[in-house]
Design a protein around this motif. Sequence first.
Motif, PDB file in Angstrom:
ATOM      1  N   ASP A   1       0.746  -1.049  -0.081  1.00 58.25           N
ATOM      2  CA  ASP A   1       0.018  -0.068  -0.038  1.00 58.25           C
ATOM      3  C   ASP A   1       0.961   1.195  -0.079  1.00 58.25           C
ATOM      4  OD1 ASP A   1      -2.144  -1.645   0.085  1.00 58.25           O
ATOM      5  OD2 ASP A   1      -2.402  -1.328   2.317  1.00 58.25           O
ATOM      6  N   ASN A   2       2.053   1.273   0.268  1.00 57.21           N
ATOM      7  CA  ASN A   2       3.231   2.229   0.372  1.00 57.21           C
ATOM      8  C   ASN A   2       4.263   2.271  -0.216  1.00 57.21           C
ATOM      9  OD1 ASN A   2       1.640   4.128   2.858  1.00 57.21           O
ATOM     10  ND2 ASN A   2       1.485   1.929   3.225  1.00 57.21           N
ATOM     11  N   PRO A   3       4.273   1.968  -1.534  1.00 61.99           N
ATOM     12  CA  PRO A   3       5.576   1.864  -2.246  1.00 61.99           C
ATOM     13  C   PRO A   3       6.870   2.770  -1.867  1.00 61.99           C
ATOM     14  CG  PRO A   3       3.853   2.882  -3.788  1.00 61.99           C
ATOM     15  CD  PRO A   3       3.249   2.399  -2.386  1.00 61.99           C
ATOM     16  N   ASP A   4       6.227   3.883  -1.534  1.00 64.39           N
ATOM     17  CA  ASP A   4       7.214   4.884  -1.205  1.00 64.39           C
ATOM     18  C   ASP A   4       8.058   4.468   0.076  1.00 64.39           C
ATOM     19  OD1 ASP A   4       4.791   5.418  -0.087  1.00 64.39           O
ATOM     20  OD2 ASP A   4       5.589   7.374   0.853  1.00 64.39           O
ATOM     21  N   TRP A   5       7.549   3.806   1.043  1.00 62.58           N
ATOM     22  CA  TRP A   5       8.274   3.178   2.198  1.00 62.58           C
ATOM     23  C   TRP A   5       9.130   2.033   1.926  1.00 62.58           C
ATOM     24  CZ3 TRP A   5       6.672   4.518   7.595  1.00 62.58           C
ATOM     25  CH2 TRP A   5       6.043   5.521   7.638  1.00 62.58           C
ATOM     26  N   THR A   6       8.841   1.553   0.675  1.00 67.57           N
ATOM     27  CA  THR A   6       9.761   0.080   0.325  1.00 67.57           C
ATOM     28  C   THR A   6      11.365   0.623   0.074  1.00 67.57           C
ATOM     29  OG1 THR A   6       9.170   0.255  -2.007  1.00 67.57           O
ATOM     30  CG2 THR A   6       7.703  -0.972  -0.628  1.00 67.57           C
ATOM     31  N   THR A   7      11.343   1.874  -0.111  1.00 71.36           N
ATOM     32  CA  THR A   7      12.900   2.209  -0.594  1.00 71.36           C
ATOM     33  C   THR A   7      13.729   2.066   0.456  1.00 71.36           C
ATOM     34  OG1 THR A   7      12.494   4.527   0.162  1.00 71.36           O
ATOM     35  CG2 THR A   7      11.848   4.043  -2.268  1.00 71.36           C
ATOM     36  N   GLU A   8      15.031   1.941   0.220  1.00 67.09           N
ATOM     37  CA  GLU A   8      16.106   1.724   1.303  1.00 67.09           C
ATOM     38  C   GLU A   8      16.206   2.938   2.231  1.00 67.09           C
ATOM     39  OE1 GLU A   8      18.983  -0.218   3.316  1.00 67.09           O
ATOM     40  OE2 GLU A   8      17.841  -0.753   1.479  1.00 67.09           O
ATOM     41  N   ALA A   9      15.878   4.300   1.659  1.00 69.90           N
ATOM     42  CA  ALA A   9      15.749   5.546   2.670  1.00 69.90           C
ATOM     43  C   ALA A   9      14.665   5.273   3.546  1.00 69.90           C
ATOM     44  CB  ALA A   9      15.707   6.444   1.733  1.00 69.90           C
ATOM     45  N   ARG A  10      13.497   4.712   3.196  1.00 69.90           N
ATOM     46  CA  ARG A  10      12.175   4.526   4.341  1.00 69.90           C
ATOM     47  C   ARG A  10      12.013   3.255   4.979  1.00 69.90           C
ATOM     48  NH1 ARG A  10       7.624   8.510   3.971  1.00 69.90           N
ATOM     49  NH2 ARG A  10       8.175   7.974   6.102  1.00 69.90           N
ATOM     50  N   ARG A  11      12.717   2.220   4.459  1.00 74.17           N
ATOM     51  CA  ARG A  11      12.335   0.863   5.070  1.00 74.17           C
ATOM     52  C   ARG A  11      12.563   0.912   6.731  1.00 74.17           C
ATOM     53  NH1 ARG A  11      12.148  -4.598   3.551  1.00 74.17           N
ATOM     54  NH2 ARG A  11      11.726  -3.927   1.368  1.00 74.17           N
ATOM     55  N   GLY A  12      13.572   1.896   7.109  1.00 72.51           N
ATOM     56  CA  GLY A  12      14.168   1.989   8.525  1.00 72.51           C
ATOM     57  C   GLY A  12      12.800   2.553   9.115  1.00 72.51           C
ATOM     58  N   ASP A  13      12.124   3.601   8.573  1.00 74.28           N
ATOM     59  CA  ASP A  13      10.889   3.958   9.156  1.00 74.28           C
ATOM     60  C   ASP A  13       9.850   2.875   9.134  1.00 74.28           C
ATOM     61  OD1 ASP A  13      12.197   6.534   8.888  1.00 74.28           O
ATOM     62  OD2 ASP A  13      11.305   7.098   7.033  1.00 74.28           O
ATOM     63  N   LEU A  14       9.716   2.226   8.294  1.00 74.78           N
ATOM     64  CA  LEU A  14       8.394   1.328   8.537  1.00 74.78           C
ATOM     65  C   LEU A  14       8.882   0.071   9.525  1.00 74.78           C
ATOM     66  CD1 LEU A  14       5.859  -0.030   7.231  1.00 74.78           C
ATOM     67  CD2 LEU A  14       7.166  -1.440   5.728  1.00 74.78           C
ATOM     68  N   ASN A  15      10.197  -0.150   9.898  1.00 75.32           N
ATOM     69  CA  ASN A  15      10.544  -1.131  10.868  1.00 75.32           C
ATOM     70  C   ASN A  15      10.232  -0.625  12.047  1.00 75.32           C
ATOM     71  OD1 ASN A  15      11.478  -2.948   8.689  1.00 75.32           O
ATOM     72  ND2 ASN A  15      13.485  -2.212   8.905  1.00 75.32           N
ATOM     73  N   HIS A  16      10.714   1.067  12.051  1.00 75.76           N
ATOM     74  CA  HIS A  16      10.419   1.733  13.358  1.00 75.76           C
ATOM     75  C   HIS A  16       8.916   1.652  13.869  1.00 75.76           C
ATOM     76  CE1 HIS A  16      11.588   4.299  16.754  1.00 75.76           C
ATOM     77  NE2 HIS A  16      11.086   5.133  16.353  1.00 75.76           N
TER      78      HIS A  16
END
Length: 872
Positions: free
Chosen positions: A90-105
């Motif tokens: 649902d959030n392809p922009d969160w799949t990038t290396e830059a944002r994957r940490g945000d999703l994990n957090h």
Amino acid sequence: MPEALAALRESPATAKHKAKFILATDGKTFEAENLGDGGTVVCDYPDFHHHFGFFLPLAGITTVRQISENAFDIKATGRLNRLYMELLKDNPDWTTEARRGDLNHFMARLIFCFFAEDTDIFHNVGLFTATIEQMSARDSSNTHEVISEMFRAMNTPVRHEGKLDNRHREAAGIKSWANGFPYVNGGLFSESVEVPRFSKIARSYLLHVGGLDWTKINPDIFGSMIQAVADDEERGALGMHYTSVPNILKVLNPLFLDDLRAKLEEAGENARKLLNLRNRMARIRVFDPACGSGNFLVIAYKEMREIEAEINRRRGEPEIRSVIPLTNFRGIELRHFSCEIARLALIIAEYQCNVLYRGQQLALAEFLPLEAANWITCGNALRIDWLSVCPPTGKGVKTKAEDLFETPLNQAEIDFENEGGETYICGNPPYKGSQTQTASQKSELAQVFDAHGVSAKQIDYVGGWFLKAAEYGKTVSCGSAFVSTNSICQGRIVPILWPLIYRLGSKINFARTSFKWANLAAHNAGVTVVVVGISNLEINKKLLFSEDAAGRDSVRVVNVINAYLAPSNDVFIEGRRQALSDISHMSFGNMPVDGGGLLLSASEHSQLGLDKADDRLFVKRAFGSAEFIRGIVRYCLWIEDANLSAAKQNHLIVERIEKVKSMRLESKDKGTKSLAEKPHQFREMYSCDNHLLIVPSVSSEAREYFPVGVLNSRSTVTNLAFALYDAPLWNMALIASRLHLVWIGTVCGKLKTDYRYSNTLGWNTFPVPTLTEQNKADLTRCAEDILLAREAHFPATIADLYDPETMPDNLRAAHERNDETLERIYIGRRFKNDTERLEKLFELYTQMTSTPSVSRTPPRSASVVAQSKSSK
């Protein structure tokens, strides 16, 4: 929809009819739950057929082995994974290396909330999940806004100058419905409170996760399972990926926990001794420089809390606050999400221990707000100075309050006094053999070893942790213990790594010989590992643990443990060009270097159309390890110079010779190019007059004996095996013995878990007592008996005969007689076990290498035979 499933789950009819699955749909969305393992599916109604695998248990097909223990953790991880994958979609922009940490957090925050709402930390059971269900729209359009508001509330204080005061929340504009959430602090909800957007399906998965009973969470192993949610490589083993507690205790118990328990027993009811022990425990630091999601640290903490609770009980102080700070449990981990989960697992473990030993009321009163101390460092353990993470006692620097869940790469140390404390280093570092390391890992390892002027090219990745632990021990008195593949104590690595560790002042003070380190993955048989404990402290009695085939433990108290994990003096086995003992010469087989021109399959051999006389002149059976063990039929052109003209009368042979010549000429290797002068021959032309012994270069670890055989002069051995040319048959008895298998398994190392043979390292170093003629005659008879037992089962292959499950009784009996005969030559009786065998072999090796030996003429080698034949 979740409420419909809940109603079905609680319905008496569901239990009455022993339903395996419950399903609910409104015609638009489809939801189902497997009541056996808690697995769920949520999807658009037209798409539910894509999930047919979910319903396979209805047809009696079980795709995952069920595990009764830790069922909650498996169920929770599976549901979290479904949510995680849906959010990524649902959030392809969160799949990038830059944002994957945000999703994990974000996932770490969710886990905390699920735990907190079910354990009264939020003072209202189910508050988090219920708020989402009530305040977010069913179409999920505002779910992210609702969660973000709750996160904002948990990051906003509810006190002012020590008193309850809502001014901070009013100033922040926190919505009234979110005011019921307490202030959490500790950095968990600091910084951005942005939340990924939710689809209807994602919202349903979120509510399914919240519907679980999170009081059952087990921080011992939950961390590594949650780690799999965010790790693409580990997701394939989802719900089954963690290290068992008994295995972790194989490291921690002998490292320091057993000593603490012994001191507790010694203290008895003596209040002063109990107090001293408690004070000692308050200053113990446990440091895992490859901590992953914190399994070792959590287990160490819980075990220490159990000992402390018994101390407090005996002293009549059951409700006293624990003196064991979480900040004494240090770690380094490369992955940011794993660092967060490690800290979260320790926080949960602390709360559960407080509930268990002090009662829920006191536990709740002291839990929030979380402390801001940071004790897990995110970074590369081989590049970080361990002294900056876990420095000598009494030194330290402060960390920022928001650092707990926002770890900087070079985070250093908590500011606290720990004068006189003990440090124990432990863990399960990544293994990675020299052939499988990435360029970056090779560079990291080189950095560690280059400082000591030693090449790391042959060192397993885990060797870097052992060396850094020894370096750390030069500054801090400590004990260290790591799980490692057994290759760290075998083969060519030993004389490179271990002398360096010894020079730094550390010695092995306990060890556990090879055993299976298996997790619960259905597809994972486990890797063969050892546990090695080193220390810079003088410890007179060492402990050597071993495990039999049935998994039963035994332990020996010994004076010394060497780098091969044998109770023998320090010795480092290096390859020899000539045999240490009076045994026959063993050489590599013959290397074709032929591009496929000299080697023949059975059909290709037949196509040559040779008569019997020419066949004897130009062709031999060719044996490598696979041909000998599995009975594969292969031939080769074997043309001596004197027969070359006759061989060229066959046009197929000529074509093959030309093929070899072209391949060799086109090679960039000068040695290969030079071989083009004789394209009708192998690189080596070793042969025998009568017979030869073949020794495979690799053999399965499952075999109880190393396969060795006898071939006639019409056969040759390729470079994929070793050979003894015209050697007396008693040499076969030595190679076929349990003694020799134990020796090569230790000093040669292994290929994966299979035995890897080396003539220079395994055979030439093998210590054999001086054999009398009677000894040789007895061993010859043993070898003959083994060959006769094999012959009785013709045409069974070596692989068939030496399968441990189906090995024929007469063959096993022949090997038993061989072992009996040989071991009596060594000590006058059978050895009790492999540890005793190794102990004697190292003792004999030390004797034979420490006294000057009488110079002997080396045995007539195959190369001499080849030269004498070619000169005729």
